[in-house]
Design a protein around this motif. Structure first.
Motif, PDB file in Angstrom:
ATOM      1  N   HIS A   1      17.424  15.246 -18.991  1.00 11.20           N
ATOM      2  CA  HIS A   1      18.814  15.702 -19.159  1.00 11.20           C
ATOM      3  C   HIS A   1      19.232  16.509 -17.940  1.00 11.20           C
ATOM      4  CE1 HIS A   1      22.451  17.153 -21.173  1.00 11.20           C
ATOM      5  NE2 HIS A   1      22.148  18.341 -20.677  1.00 11.20           N
ATOM      6  N   VAL A   2      20.367  16.154 -17.364  1.00 15.60           N
ATOM      7  CA  VAL A   2      20.935  16.884 -16.230  1.00 15.60           C
ATOM      8  C   VAL A   2      21.856  17.974 -16.783  1.00 15.60           C
ATOM      9  CG1 VAL A   2      22.288  16.728 -14.113  1.00 15.60           C
ATOM     10  CG2 VAL A   2      20.812  14.828 -14.781  1.00 15.60           C
ATOM     11  N   ILE A   3      21.550  19.215 -16.469  1.00 14.68           N
ATOM     12  CA  ILE A   3      22.308  20.348 -16.986  1.00 14.68           C
ATOM     13  C   ILE A   3      23.758  20.281 -16.497  1.00 14.68           C
ATOM     14  CG2 ILE A   3      22.517  22.863 -17.028  1.00 14.68           C
ATOM     15  CD1 ILE A   3      20.155  21.917 -18.557  1.00 14.68           C
ATOM     16  N   ARG A   4      24.705  20.470 -17.437  1.00 14.77           N
ATOM     17  CA  ARG A   4      26.128  20.533 -17.116  1.00 14.77           C
ATOM     18  C   ARG A   4      26.634  21.940 -17.383  1.00 14.77           C
ATOM     19  NH1 ARG A   4      25.475  16.239 -20.734  1.00 14.77           N
ATOM     20  NH2 ARG A   4      26.367  17.591 -22.337  1.00 14.77           N
ATOM     21  N   ALA A   5      27.770  22.273 -16.810  1.00 15.37           N
ATOM     22  CA  ALA A   5      28.393  23.572 -17.080  1.00 15.37           C
ATOM     23  C   ALA A   5      28.711  23.681 -18.562  1.00 15.37           C
ATOM     24  CB  ALA A   5      29.660  23.739 -16.245  1.00 15.37           C
TER      25      ALA A   5
ATOM     26  N   PRO B   1      23.698  24.241 -13.491  1.00 14.30           N
ATOM     27  CA  PRO B   1      24.140  22.844 -13.510  1.00 14.30           C
ATOM     28  C   PRO B   1      23.502  22.036 -12.387  1.00 14.30           C
ATOM     29  CG  PRO B   1      26.000  24.323 -13.840  1.00 14.30           C
ATOM     30  CD  PRO B   1      24.835  25.190 -13.473  1.00 14.30           C
ATOM     31  N   GLY B   2      23.140  20.800 -12.716  1.00 16.56           N
ATOM     32  CA  GLY B   2      22.511  19.911 -11.742  1.00 16.56           C
ATOM     33  C   GLY B   2      21.009  19.855 -11.872  1.00 16.56           C
ATOM     34  N   ASN B   3      20.393  20.866 -12.492  1.00 19.88           N
ATOM     35  CA  ASN B   3      18.950  20.842 -12.706  1.00 19.88           C
ATOM     36  C   ASN B   3      18.607  19.885 -13.842  1.00 19.88           C
ATOM     37  OD1 ASN B   3      17.446  23.072 -11.030  1.00 19.88           O
ATOM     38  ND2 ASN B   3      19.395  23.995 -11.652  1.00 19.88           N
ATOM     39  N   VAL B   4      17.395  19.375 -13.831  1.00 17.91           N
ATOM     40  CA  VAL B   4      16.944  18.402 -14.830  1.00 17.91           C
ATOM     41  C   VAL B   4      15.904  19.068 -15.732  1.00 17.91           C
ATOM     42  CG1 VAL B   4      15.820  16.178 -15.221  1.00 17.91           C
ATOM     43  CG2 VAL B   4      17.396  16.457 -13.306  1.00 17.91           C
ATOM     44  N   ILE B   5      16.087  18.940 -17.035  1.00 21.14           N
ATOM     45  CA  ILE B   5      15.084  19.399 -17.986  1.00 21.14           C
ATOM     46  C   ILE B   5      14.686  18.230 -18.878  1.00 21.14           C
ATOM     47  CG2 ILE B   5      15.952  21.765 -17.983  1.00 21.14           C
ATOM     48  CD1 ILE B   5      17.188  21.208 -20.715  1.00 21.14           C
ATOM     49  N   LEU B   6      13.518  18.346 -19.494  1.00 22.48           N
ATOM     50  CA  LEU B   6      12.996  17.298 -20.374  1.00 22.48           C
ATOM     51  C   LEU B   6      13.330  17.638 -21.819  1.00 22.48           C
ATOM     52  CD1 LEU B   6       9.468  16.797 -18.745  1.00 22.48           C
ATOM     53  CD2 LEU B   6      11.586  15.540 -18.284  1.00 22.48           C
TER      54      LEU B   6
ATOM     55  N   SER C   1      21.465   6.610 -34.402  1.00 26.70           N
ATOM     56  CA  SER C   1      21.842   7.370 -35.578  1.00 26.70           C
ATOM     57  C   SER C   1      23.151   8.062 -35.244  1.00 26.70           C
ATOM     58  CB  SER C   1      20.752   8.382 -35.966  1.00 26.70           C
ATOM     59  OG  SER C   1      20.628   9.358 -34.947  1.00 26.70           O
ATOM     60  N   GLU C   2      23.626   8.932 -36.143  1.00 21.47           N
ATOM     61  CA  GLU C   2      24.911   9.586 -35.925  1.00 21.47           C
ATOM     62  C   GLU C   2      24.915  10.477 -34.693  1.00 21.47           C
ATOM     63  OE1 GLU C   2      27.968   9.245 -37.654  1.00 21.47           O
ATOM     64  OE2 GLU C   2      26.812   7.465 -38.122  1.00 21.47           O
ATOM     65  N   ASN C   3      23.764  11.013 -34.314  1.00 19.42           N
ATOM     66  CA  ASN C   3      23.697  11.919 -33.171  1.00 19.42           C
ATOM     67  C   ASN C   3      22.718  11.471 -32.105  1.00 19.42           C
ATOM     68  OD1 ASN C   3      25.515  14.151 -33.929  1.00 19.42           O
ATOM     69  ND2 ASN C   3      24.132  14.367 -35.657  1.00 19.42           N
ATOM     70  N   CYS C   4      22.232  10.264 -32.194  1.00 21.32           N
ATOM     71  CA  CYS C   4      21.254   9.797 -31.224  1.00 21.32           C
ATOM     72  C   CYS C   4      21.594   8.374 -30.779  1.00 21.32           C
ATOM     73  CB  CYS C   4      19.853   9.828 -31.820  1.00 21.32           C
ATOM     74  SG  CYS C   4      18.544   9.292 -30.699  1.00 21.32           S
ATOM     75  N   CYS C   5      21.730   8.240 -29.563  1.00 21.24           N
ATOM     76  CA  CYS C   5      21.551   9.214 -28.487  1.00 21.24           C
ATOM     77  C   CYS C   5      22.665   8.973 -27.465  1.00 21.24           C
ATOM     78  CB  CYS C   5      20.212   9.076 -27.807  1.00 21.24           C
ATOM     79  SG  CYS C   5      18.812   9.392 -28.952  1.00 21.24           S
ATOM     80  N   CYS C   6      22.975  10.011 -26.729  1.00 19.98           N
ATOM     81  CA  CYS C   6      24.061   9.906 -25.755  1.00 19.98           C
ATOM     82  C   CYS C   6      23.659  10.633 -24.478  1.00 19.98           C
ATOM     83  CB  CYS C   6      25.349  10.484 -26.337  1.00 19.98           C
ATOM     84  SG  CYS C   6      26.820  10.028 -25.387  1.00 19.98           S
ATOM     85  N   PRO C   7      22.745  10.020 -23.688  1.00 19.60           N
ATOM     86  CA  PRO C   7      22.291  10.685 -22.463  1.00 19.60           C
ATOM     87  C   PRO C   7      23.379  10.820 -21.408  1.00 19.60           C
ATOM     88  CG  PRO C   7      21.409   8.453 -22.616  1.00 19.60           C
ATOM     89  CD  PRO C   7      22.059   8.735 -23.918  1.00 19.60           C
ATOM     90  N   ASN C   8      24.422   9.979 -21.469  1.00 25.10           N
ATOM     91  CA  ASN C   8      25.546  10.079 -20.519  1.00 25.10           C
ATOM     92  C   ASN C   8      26.840  10.221 -21.300  1.00 25.10           C
ATOM     93  OD1 ASN C   8      24.027   9.606 -17.991  1.00 25.10           O
ATOM     94  ND2 ASN C   8      23.653   7.597 -18.878  1.00 25.10           N
ATOM     95  N   PRO C   9      27.097  11.414 -21.854  1.00 21.93           N
ATOM     96  CA  PRO C   9      28.286  11.601 -22.687  1.00 21.93           C
ATOM     97  C   PRO C   9      29.553  11.601 -21.850  1.00 21.93           C
ATOM     98  CG  PRO C   9      27.203  13.691 -22.337  1.00 21.93           C
ATOM     99  CD  PRO C   9      26.303  12.639 -21.741  1.00 21.93           C
ATOM    100  N   PRO C  10      30.708  11.316 -22.460  1.00 18.65           N
ATOM    101  CA  PRO C  10      31.972  11.350 -21.726  1.00 18.65           C
ATOM    102  C   PRO C  10      32.306  12.766 -21.292  1.00 18.65           C
ATOM    103  CG  PRO C  10      32.373  11.132 -24.077  1.00 18.65           C
ATOM    104  CD  PRO C  10      30.900  10.979 -23.892  1.00 18.65           C
ATOM    105  N   LEU C  11      32.967  12.880 -20.160  1.00 24.90           N
ATOM    106  CA  LEU C  11      33.390  14.186 -19.670  1.00 24.90           C
ATOM    107  C   LEU C  11      34.710  14.566 -20.321  1.00 24.90           C
ATOM    108  CD1 LEU C  11      32.577  13.825 -15.853  1.00 24.90           C
ATOM    109  CD2 LEU C  11      31.210  14.937 -17.627  1.00 24.90           C
ATOM    110  N   LEU C  12      34.820  15.816 -20.739  1.00 27.14           N
ATOM    111  CA  LEU C  12      36.036  16.327 -21.358  1.00 27.14           C
ATOM    112  C   LEU C  12      36.767  17.220 -20.371  1.00 27.14           C
ATOM    113  CD1 LEU C  12      34.640  17.277 -24.891  1.00 27.14           C
ATOM    114  CD2 LEU C  12      35.617  15.111 -24.139  1.00 27.14           C
ATOM    115  N   SER C  13      38.090  17.135 -20.364  1.00 24.17           N
ATOM    116  CA  SER C  13      38.914  17.922 -19.452  1.00 24.17           C
ATOM    117  C   SER C  13      39.635  19.014 -20.226  1.00 24.17           C
ATOM    118  CB  SER C  13      39.940  17.031 -18.737  1.00 24.17           C
ATOM    119  OG  SER C  13      39.292  15.972 -18.055  1.00 24.17           O
TER     120      SER C  13
END
Length: 302
Positions: free
Chosen positions: A25-29, A66-71, A153-165
């Motif tokens: 997972h790439v950390i986002r703001a 943001p930008g760092n990767v965690i498992l 499932s209902e919450n799995c999985c979305c490794p690249n979720p849409p960006l919200l403005s």
């Protein structure tokens, strides 16, 4: 002599399949540990401790920038109980004719204005919804691009979720209306306050965990609060016996530094949250249930 049956053909040797590793997972703001594990399909927040060990983090409340990767551990599939599919088939095929077996959506939809640092998971948590439901309520071309999600499932999985403005309006489930029964009055009733909310579920710090540095308590929403309702946070430092409480309408509360004493020893804190109503007399009255106290250990500032 009787004929001897030929030996059965040799069984095929099963091929070993590799077990997929954790997600990257790439950390986002605006990301939080709770939001991240929820985004990858986890409902049991005990996985936060596993993620801390996996990434050599002492406290998941302090994520890298943001930008760092965690498992993130992959969720474990829950097997279907034996015979459950047959049971459901029998129930459906034997239902009386007047029962509708396929019901439509039992919720209404309202608009939500995206705030700064909102993510798909934080919006889903805020509205007691799921990642998949938020995506389905906002189809393209004017909605959300959820092409980076693969729903298991209902919450799995979305490794690249849409960006919200910030300022963007999206559809979310509206809170269900509260049914108000009309009792038959006899004239001798004693008015009693009836809790209308479930107990807020504490999510951070996890029960039995150890925390270093500032402490922000967090819990799950119980739904929409009325104008005179608040979350009442009750905190006890069991090491010193100090207690305090605070009212808020947010889903988190940071313990003031004055209550985090540095005296060379670890402090055990017990806390719980309950929904209360502010009466005209200025006192708080319970408006919901409360779970047993959750406890964690504070080890100091550094």
């Amino acid at each position: 002599p009787s004929d001897t049956p030929p030996p059965p053909p040799p069984s095929a040797t099963p091929t070993a399949t590799s077990t997929p590793g954790p997600y990257e997972h790439v950390i986002r703001a605006g990301d939080t540990c709770i939001g991240i594990v929820y985004e990858y399909g986890h409902l049991d927040l005990a996985v936060i401790g596993v993620m801390e060990d996996l990434n050599n983090m002492r406290d998941c409340g302090s994520l890298p920038g943001p930008g760092n990767v965690i498992l993130v551990p992959r969720p474990t599939a829950t097997p279907t109980p034996f015979g459950m599919d047959l049971t459901q088939t029998v129930i459906a095929t034997n239902a009386p004719p007047m029962i509708t077996l396929e019901a439509g959506a039992s919720f209404s939809v309202q608009k939500y204005t995206v705030q700064a640092d909102d993510t798909l998971s934080s919006v889903a948590i805020l509205h007691d919804s799921s990642l998949r439901q938020i995506c389905e309520l906002n189809p393209l071309p004017d909605g959300l691009n959820c092409g980076g999600c693969e729903w298991q499932s209902e919450n799995c999985c979305c490794p690249n979720p849409p960006l919200l403005s910030q300022g963007q309006e999206i559809n979310v489930p509206a809170p269900p209306p509260t049914a108000t029964p009309t009792p038959t009055l006899t004239g001798s009733e004693t008015p009693t306050a009836t809790p209308t909310h479930d107990a807020p579920w504490p999510v951070y710090p996890a029960a039995g965990s150890e925390v270093i540095g500032p402490v922000r308590l967090a819990w799950l929403t119980v739904g929409l609060l009325s104008d005179d309702e608040h979350y009442l946070v009750l905190v006890t430092d069991e090491t010193t016996g100090t207690t305090f409480n605070a009212a808020t309408r947010q889903l988190s509360f940071e313990i003031p530094s004055d209550y985090l004493l540095v005296d060379g020893q670890a402090h055990t804190f017990a806390w719980q949250v309950v929904v209360v109503r502010l009466g005209e007399d200025g006192f708080f009255y319970p408006s919901g249930q409360a779970l047993p106290e959750s406890r964690f250990t504070w080890l100091g500032w550094e």
